[in-house]
Design an enzyme around this catalytic site. Structure first.
Site, PDB file in Angstrom:
ATOM      1  N   GLU A  41       1.962  -0.347  -4.852  1.00 15.64           N
ATOM      2  CA  GLU A  41       1.032   0.722  -5.230  1.00 15.64           C
ATOM      3  C   GLU A  41       1.872   1.988  -5.334  1.00 15.64           C
ATOM      4  O   GLU A  41       2.065   2.708  -4.356  1.00 15.64           O
ATOM      5  CB  GLU A  41      -0.087   0.895  -4.197  1.00 15.64           C
ATOM      6  CG  GLU A  41      -1.148   1.850  -4.728  1.00 15.64           C
ATOM      7  CD  GLU A  41      -1.941   2.575  -3.658  1.00 15.64           C
ATOM      8  OE1 GLU A  41      -2.971   3.175  -3.994  1.00 15.64           O
ATOM      9  OE2 GLU A  41      -1.531   2.579  -2.477  1.00 15.64           O
ATOM     10  N   ASP A  46       0.826  -1.199   0.000  1.00 15.97           N
ATOM     11  CA  ASP A  46       0.000   0.000   0.000  1.00 15.97           C
ATOM     12  C   ASP A  46       0.870   1.262   0.000  1.00 15.97           C
ATOM     13  O   ASP A  46       1.856   1.338   0.739  1.00 15.97           O
ATOM     14  CB  ASP A  46      -0.875  -0.033   1.263  1.00 15.97           C
ATOM     15  CG  ASP A  46      -1.998   0.977   1.233  1.00 15.97           C
ATOM     16  OD1 ASP A  46      -2.797   0.945   0.293  1.00 15.97           O
ATOM     17  OD2 ASP A  46      -2.051   1.802   2.171  1.00 15.97           O
TER      18      ASP A  46
END
Ligand code: NOJ
Length: 541
Positions: free
Chosen positions: A276, A212
């Site tokens: 990400e 993330d």
């Protein structure tokens, strides 16, 4: 140059499950509900693995599965080595890894290292006082001279990125919700703690992680103000007043990525890291691959996600990536996810022809395609009110266009009550869209469906090494169309315009068309494509 080298563009890439295969993202709350409470769970995913095996995917990425108060639906982790009770137990996760493995699929988890939940024991300790044992695990700063937040950093979810903790008189950083305090990646103990987290999951058979906001974890040590955005910045960057050059995207993040890659490579077999990397510029994206083989294995390309379904715009991005990728590294292409929405709506405006062309693009480019659950059906977003949103971004900003609930709705397996997702009696945590219009069972029964198109395109990649690792080369195509060669033997062409076009210079045979009536059609020098039509062609030798 040997034949093998010429096929893959000069790099001899050994077979690998994550480069050669198609990966599939699952939002666990919305895939299958085994216990009938309206919320998807790990055993519900196991119950639907046969669909993924039939589709031909090689691996799945699960959105967060760790314990969380769900302020941001799992992206606020309160325990990095557990399973979220609503989703199941660690035993259920082990069973999922085993059942997926039995079907030839690997499992990636979502790692959230930028921030924890404010209910994580580290933060609960950190707020006890300035001398607390875990205080320095988080980013604390004194108020600005004269009071107020320490600098101008903006939260991605709106407002200042700083929250005053009155009892200790300091602000803590939160690049997302105030209940998601940012970790301090300058702290060596934080780095060590995450090495242990990685190893914990690797030992349980996890094949790697999607990481993330991995570009964001290290902040400017001096906490300098971010500069104002300029008219030249990408529209997604201009959504904020400031450009995030000090609050994230710092060069020191690469030390952490190299460290994690070493941890992943030390495993047998090596594990993978998918980042990400939310940077909207190809030049800024490439460094996340490091020298090519020492940082991320795959760095998500958000420039492509946020492009229009436009031939010139997409081709320009793909060409830039192909030209700039460091040696030994590998592209990744995706059109949908749990934040950006579904490509069937965003790219294709809910037009099935355009969605089918988009699928063909994703599955015919050089690089690993990530499909988001439902992409194989051209599942559209499901419009919902911002006032009743479960997504904290929609609630906080009141902006219906930022409501991510629309792309997190339950997978439509059937047209029966409960949609094959949950029981007929249960209320799904988010509403279904039009079950009759789009569901797996109906599309399975229809060989002309988008589901069969997706499956056949995936199978075709598997049959021809050129369609997996073969070099990408743009081919001439008229305005509105895009054509490219793969290796020596194959080409793909899509017409992303509303008028028919002819792509000249191609001869061979259509292998798969988005209009399946064209499968097997001979091509002799010129390929006529109707509006929003695409084909994969086997080139005549
Ligand atoms: C990116 C995730 O994809 C998104 O869903 C989440 O809200 C933020 N990071 C914060 O973790």
């Amino acid at each position: 140059m040997s034949a093998e080298e010429s096929r893959d563009g000069g790099t001899t890439l050994p077979p690998s499950w994550w480069r050669d295969g198609v990966l599939y993202q699952i939002y666990p709350r919305s895939f299958g509900d085994a216990d009938g409470d309206g919320v998807g769970d790990l055993r519900g995913i196991v119950a639907h693995l046969d669909h993924l095996e039939w589709l031909g995917v090689s691996g799945i990425w699960l959105n967060p599965t760790m314990p969380s108060p769900n302020d941001d639906w799992g992206y606020d982790v309160s325990d990095y080595t557990g399973a979220h009770p609503e989703l199941g137990t660690l035993d259920d996760l082990d069973a999922l890894v085993a059942e997926a493995g039995a079907r030839g699929m690997r499992v990636l988890l979502d790692l959230v290292p930028n921030h924890t939940s404010d209910r994580h024991p580290w933060f609960q300790d950190a707020i006890r006082g300035r001398d607390a044992r875990f205080r320095d695990y988080y980013v604390w700063a004194d108020p600005a001279p004269g009071g107020g937040p320490p600098n101008n950093w903006e939260s991605n979810f709106g407002g200042s990125a700083w929250q005053l903790h009155a009892p200790t008189g300091q602000y803590y950083l939160n690049n997302f919700l105030p209940s998601q305090p940012d970790l301090n990646w300058w702290n060596a103990e934080v780095r060590g703690a995450f090495d242990d987290v990685l190893r914990f999951w690797f030992a349980r058979g996890i094949a790697g992680f999607r990481i993330d906001v991995c570009h964001a974890i290290v902040k400017d040590r001096e906490l300098r103000d971010d500069p104002a955005v300029t008219p030249d910045d990408h529209p997604e960057v201009r959504r904020r007043a400031v450009k995030q050059v000090f609050s994230m995207n710092r060069p020191e993040v690469h030390d952490v990525l190299r460290r994690w890659r070493a941890v992943a490579e030390a495993e047998d077999p090596a594990r993978i890291l998918v980042g990400e990397t939310y940077v909207l510029d190809v030049d800024a994206l490439m460094p996340y691959y490091g020298g090519g083989e020492d940082e991320l294995n795959l760095a998500f390309n958000f420039l492509f996600v946020h492009a229009d379904l436009d031939a010139a715009e997409m081709r320009t991005i793909v060409e830039a990536v192909e030209a700039k990728l460091p040696p030994g590294s590998w592209p990744v292409w995706t059109g949908s996810n749990h934040d950006a929405g579904r490509f069937a709506t965003r790219w294709a405006g809910d037009d099935p022809r355009r969605a089918r062309a988009a699928l063909l693009i994703l599955l015919a480019l050089r690089g690993t395609p990530f499909l988001y659950y439902g992409d194989e059906l051209a599942l559209p977003d499901v419009p919902q009110d911002a006032e009743t949103a479960l997504d904290p971004v929609a609630r906080r900003t009141g902006d219906a266009s930022r409501n991510r609930d629309v792309c997190r709705t339950p997978m439509p397996w059937t047209n029966k009550p409960g949609g094959g997702f949950t029981t007929a009696e249960a209320r799904p945590w988010l509403p279904f869209g039009d079950l009759a219009a789009c569901n797996v069972a109906a599309q399975r029964a229809d060989p002309g469906s988008t589901l069969h198109l997706a499956r056949d395109l995936i199978a075709l990649r598997g049959e021809h090494r050129d369609l997996t690792v073969g070099a990408y080369d743009s081919l001439p195509a008229p305005d509105g169309a895009w054509a490219w060669r793969r290796g020596l033997g194959f080409a793909a062409a899509v017409n992303l315009s509303a008028t028919g076009v002819t792509v000249d210079g191609l001869s061979g045979r259509v292998l798969i068309g988005t209009d399946r009536a064209r499968d097997d059609e001979p091509v002799a020098g010129g390929l006529r494509l109707g509006p929003y039509e695409g084909v994969v062609v086997a080139l005549a030798p």
